[in-house]
Design a protein around this motif. Sequence first.
Motif, mmCIF file in Angstrom:
data_model
loop_
_atom_site.group_PDB
_atom_site.id
_atom_site.type_symbol
_atom_site.label_atom_id
_atom_site.label_comp_id
_atom_site.label_asym_id
_atom_site.label_seq_id
_atom_site.Cartn_x
_atom_site.Cartn_y
_atom_site.Cartn_z
ATOM 1 N N ARG A 208 0.660 -1.193 -0.384
ATOM 2 C CA ARG A 208 0.058 0.169 -0.171
ATOM 3 C C ARG A 208 1.357 1.338 0.390
ATOM 4 O O ARG A 208 1.052 2.303 -0.684
ATOM 5 C CB ARG A 208 -0.890 -0.117 1.592
ATOM 6 N N ALA A 209 2.540 1.307 0.416
ATOM 7 C CA ALA A 209 2.910 2.143 0.475
ATOM 8 C C ALA A 209 4.007 2.547 -0.429
ATOM 9 O O ALA A 209 4.274 3.271 -0.877
ATOM 10 C CB ALA A 209 4.432 2.202 2.032
ATOM 11 N N LEU B 81 0.727 4.263 7.026
ATOM 12 C CA LEU B 81 0.398 4.227 6.287
ATOM 13 C C LEU B 81 0.837 6.025 5.421
ATOM 14 O O LEU B 81 1.660 6.442 4.946
ATOM 15 C CB LEU B 81 -1.135 4.746 5.317
ATOM 16 N N ARG B 82 0.324 7.007 6.564
ATOM 17 C CA ARG B 82 0.653 8.324 5.995
ATOM 18 C C ARG B 82 1.813 8.701 6.681
ATOM 19 O O ARG B 82 2.612 9.918 5.863
ATOM 20 C CB ARG B 82 -0.586 9.363 6.790
ATOM 21 N N ALA C 38 4.614 7.543 4.156
ATOM 22 C CA ALA C 38 4.203 8.202 2.524
ATOM 23 C C ALA C 38 5.309 9.969 3.087
ATOM 24 O O ALA C 38 5.520 10.765 2.412
ATOM 25 C CB ALA C 38 2.935 8.942 2.402
ATOM 26 N N ARG D 285 8.915 9.548 3.286
ATOM 27 C CA ARG D 285 8.884 9.175 1.413
ATOM 28 C C ARG D 285 9.108 10.521 0.914
ATOM 29 O O ARG D 285 10.061 11.045 0.219
ATOM 30 C CB ARG D 285 8.249 8.137 0.441
ATOM 31 N N ALA D 286 8.181 11.641 1.233
ATOM 32 C CA ALA D 286 8.702 12.377 0.468
ATOM 33 C C ALA D 286 9.029 13.198 1.271
ATOM 34 O O ALA D 286 9.729 14.045 0.435
ATOM 35 C CB ALA D 286 6.941 13.858 1.075
ATOM 36 N N TRP E 107 2.241 19.341 7.404
ATOM 37 C CA TRP E 107 2.437 18.784 6.249
ATOM 38 C C TRP E 107 3.201 20.835 6.277
ATOM 39 O O TRP E 107 4.526 21.049 6.130
ATOM 40 C CB TRP E 107 1.583 18.411 5.354
#
Length: 152
Positions: free
Chosen positions: A16-17, A50-51, A54, A57-58, A87
């Motif tokens: 999913r990720a 998951l977030r 993310a 990775r970002a 963010w």
Amino acid sequence: MKSSAVLLTIGQLARRAGVATSALRFYEAEGLIAATRSAGGHRQYPRHVLRRVAFIRAAQVVGLTLPQIRAALATLPDGRTPNKADWTRLSAQWTPLLDERIAALQQLRERLTGCIGCGCLSLKACALYNPADVKREEGPGPRLLKLHPNSP
């Protein structure tokens, strides 16, 4: 069972990720994400991870190091997952880093064009590898080309 209580296996989270399971194990070892263990000892992750992945990775795409990412995540209360406001706040702090990288890449592009024209690549005179012969001050031997201030 509520959706917030759903646990994902490491394989499910990886799919999913969009990352390798080894990356998830590494992030966990680095304290960036956390898992619980099943009765059989298998890693289980809450969906909110998951977030968090993310976000990691970002931040890596932006060019942050793992220590910088860890420091950013440490600013969140109780280790929670970053939300939109987080963010916005954190990414605003990264703007100067991006500006430095853009400037360094533009400077590299300008020097590279000149270097292609001369074709010398002389370690003593090359404006790309040794601008103004500054590396002689560091002693003999090879030196690394730095694309930006944070590169090794």
